[in-house]
Design an enzyme around this catalytic site. Structure first.
Site, PDB file in Angstrom:
ATOM      1  CG  HIS A  29       2.233   0.071   4.332  1.00 11.96           C
ATOM      2  ND1 HIS A  29       1.983  -0.861   5.320  1.00 11.96           N
ATOM      3  CD2 HIS A  29       1.086   0.788   4.175  1.00 11.96           C
ATOM      4  CE1 HIS A  29       0.733  -0.717   5.752  1.00 11.96           C
ATOM      5  NE2 HIS A  29       0.175   0.275   5.083  1.00 11.96           N
ATOM      6  CG  ASP A  78      -2.006  -1.014   1.188  1.00 10.25           C
ATOM      7  OD1 ASP A  78      -1.980  -1.872   0.279  1.00 10.25           O
ATOM      8  OD2 ASP A  78      -2.888  -0.985   2.066  1.00 10.25           O
TER       9      ASP A  78
END
Length: 436
Positions: free
Chosen positions: A244, A93
């Site tokens: 991430h 992400d």
């Protein structure tokens, strides 16, 4: 030898063969042997195990030695094989960032297809990384435009606006629209039933996760802790892992090779998410209901959500009915963008019975339909309306030039010429817009 003798001998031989066949059939029936040809047709193939076993009678005693093929029933065997299949979906992400190239290098070496839920603002800054993600065979997902919770979860229309904004950025870079969506921070505590239902109705697939690496719990989570959060967790046969690749997640990059090695050692296959994968979605937090959000109106849903699902379905024609005339635009002759149908000016208006002419000197198109005359100024991006020679109004308009044709929003064309839209329907096989 006489013919009678020969005939008698043949009868004896045939009788002996028949008796032998009957004995073999009886033996096969008692042992319930599965023939190799049968196992091949059943799909078991090499799953069947060839064993030398003693024949077992009905009482369970062994009285002879033979060879038989033993296999589980087909459904049971296939289910057993399916149960053994383990898949892991690595997801990243908040990118792309300067770290994403490093992540892609690691994934390439490990041959581990993954999924990147990107922010529109970041994608716009780094289109070359978006292209590299796609070219490497990874999946792209939509993570909204700017990740700002206060705006995204104030009401659904703002969340939708950011999804569409990011979608347009990705489409401009890659030529396709991501159908996968992940809510910043996950859906728990943020989504209510309206968010889930309208996104699904609009054609999107919302994904949360099974395992969180914890790499965003605080700033600078060390790689060892990130790895430990994964290796110490209870694993499922199919698991979606949250990581991430945004700025400040260098420790995630360090941890990634160990996480990949862990799942490889456990026999997992790496997969990228698709719209066919069953989404993992968190339950709705009861506290969300008390936030006092204003739900979108029925009219807003009909104009934004309903037509949007056509973006991800099979190609469909668009039927437009206005002024008692119905016309058709085939798939490819129109475009759906931000909840609006964009259409070619001349093709659309002429099929509805209007006359369209081009003024080269003024760089303008003139539409004559019934009592109305509309002048489209391509330099000023305006529409000037006259009714029976009397100036009525002038409005700004978005104009695009595609393949030498002028494209405008369908609703603007219809309403400017005095045909208010009364319904927009997105059906299984066709889309339809009806105006007065």
């Amino acid at each position: 030898m006489s013919r009678k003798g020969i005939s008698g001998l043949m009868i004896l031989r045939i009788t002996a063969v028949l008796i032998a066949v009957m004995i073999v059939i009886t033996q096969f029936h008692s042992e319930k042997v599965i023939l190799p040809e049968a196992t091949a047709r059943s799909g078991i193939g090499s799953q069947a195990v060839l064993n030398k076993v003693k024949k077992v009678d009905t009482a369970g005693t062994r009285d002879s030695v033979g060879v038989s093929l033993t296999a589980l029933p087909i459904k049971q065997e296939l289910a057993k094989v399916e149960d053994k299949k383990k898949e892991v979906y690595l997801t990243f992400d908040d990118g792309p960032s300067d770290l994403t190239d490093q992540v892609l290098d690691i994934l390439k070496e490990a041959k581990a297809p993954s999924t990147f839920f990107v922010l529109g603002a970041q994608a716009k800054r780094s289109p070359e990384i978006i292209n590299r993600i796609v070219e490497a065979g990874h999946a792209l997902g939509n993570h909204t435009y700017n990740h700002e919770y206060d705006k995204l979860y104030h009401n659904f229309t703002e969340f939708w606006r950011q999804i569409k904004q990011t979608e347009e950025v990705v489409n401009e870079i890659t030529g396709f629209r991501p159908q996968l969506v992940r809510a910043p921070g996950g859906t728990y505590g943020h989504f209510d039933d309206t968010y889930f239902k309208l996104l699904e109705q609009g054609g999107y697939k919302v994904f949360d996760w099974d395992l969180d690496t914890g790499d965003s719990k605080r700033k600078g989570v060390p790689a060892a802790e990130i790895v430990r959060n994964i290796t110490s967790a209870k694993q499922k046969d199919k698991v979606i892992v949250l990581m991430h690749d945004g700025a400040g997640h260098g420790e995630t990059v360090k941890a990634l090779p160990e996480i990949i090695a862990f799942y490889k050692d456990k026999g997992y296959e790496f997969r990228a998410l698709t719209d066919e994968v069953k989404p993992v979605q968190f339950t709705i937090d009861s506290k969300v209901k008390s936030k006092g959000r204003t739900n979108p109106s029925v009219a807003w849903v009909e104009s934004h959500i309903v037509p949007n699902s056509a973006l991800f379905g099979p190609p469909k024609a668009l039927y437009v009915e206005a002024g008692g005339v119905e016309m058709k635009l085939k798939s490819g002759e129109y475009e759906l963008r931000n909840g609006q149908y964009l259409v070619p000016l001349r093709a659309t208006m002429e099929r509805l019975g209007a006359k369209v002419s081009w003024n080269h000197k003024g760089r303008s198109a003139v539409i004559s339909w019934g009592k109305a005359t509309v002048t489209l100024d391509t330099e000023k991006n305006t529409l000037a309306v006259e009714v029976q020679g009397q100036p009525l109004e002038q409005n700004g308009v978005t104009i695009e030039v595609k393949n030498g044709s002028l494209w405008l929003p369908l609703r603007t064309l219809l309403e400017t010429t005095g045909h208010d839209v009364i319904s927009v329907i997105s059906g299984v096989e066709e889309n339809r817009v009806q105006a007065l």
